[in-house]
Design a protein around this motif. Structure first.
Motif: not given
Length: 125
Positions: A34-36, A48-52, A54-66, A68-72
């Motif tokens: 799932x991605x935002x 913006x932020x995406x999650x695998x 399983x939730x084990x892998x997350x990505x963030x755009x540099x502009x939102x790191x620290x 925004x937090x993604x979770x599932x």
């Protein structure tokens, strides 16, 4: 029928917080990344932020790191995006999207097959 419904957008002052939710139905949620993504007027849609799945892998755009937090929560078929320290440049329509068994290019919009209708986030004083 696969469906994604975003909620939680609104108007917030700079420095404030919002939590977006993406509720999924009609498919085996556990198998899907799932991605935002967001799109501001006159700009391209960006990850913006995406999650695998399983939730084990997350990505963030540099502009939102620290900020925004993604979770599932696979039991609730829902993905969340906690947005803190919001800035005016975060103003956009935010979309969630789903892709089955996506493991690479996790936050590339063109990889995703299914999209929600979007929710507006406006950061302004």
């Amino acid at each position: 029928q696969l469906q994604l419904v975003e909620s939680g957008g609104g108007l917030v002052q700079p420095g404030g917080s919002l939590r977006l939710s993406c509720a999924a139905s009609g498919f085996t949620f556990d198998y899907y990344a799932i991605g935002w993504f967001r799109q501001a007027p006159g700009k391209e849609r960006e990850g913006v932020s995406c999650i695998s799945s399983s939730g084990g892998t997350t990505n963030y755009a540099n502009s939102v790191k620290d900020r925004f937090t993604i979770s599932r929560d696979n039991a609730k078929n829902t993905v969340y995006l906690q947005m803190n320290s919001l800035k005016p440049e975060d103003t956009a329509v935010y979309y969630c999207a789903a892709k089955r068994l996506l493991l690479t290019r996790l936050c590339v919009p063109s990889e995703y097959d299914y999209w929600g209708q979007g929710t507006q986030v406006t950061v302004s004083s």
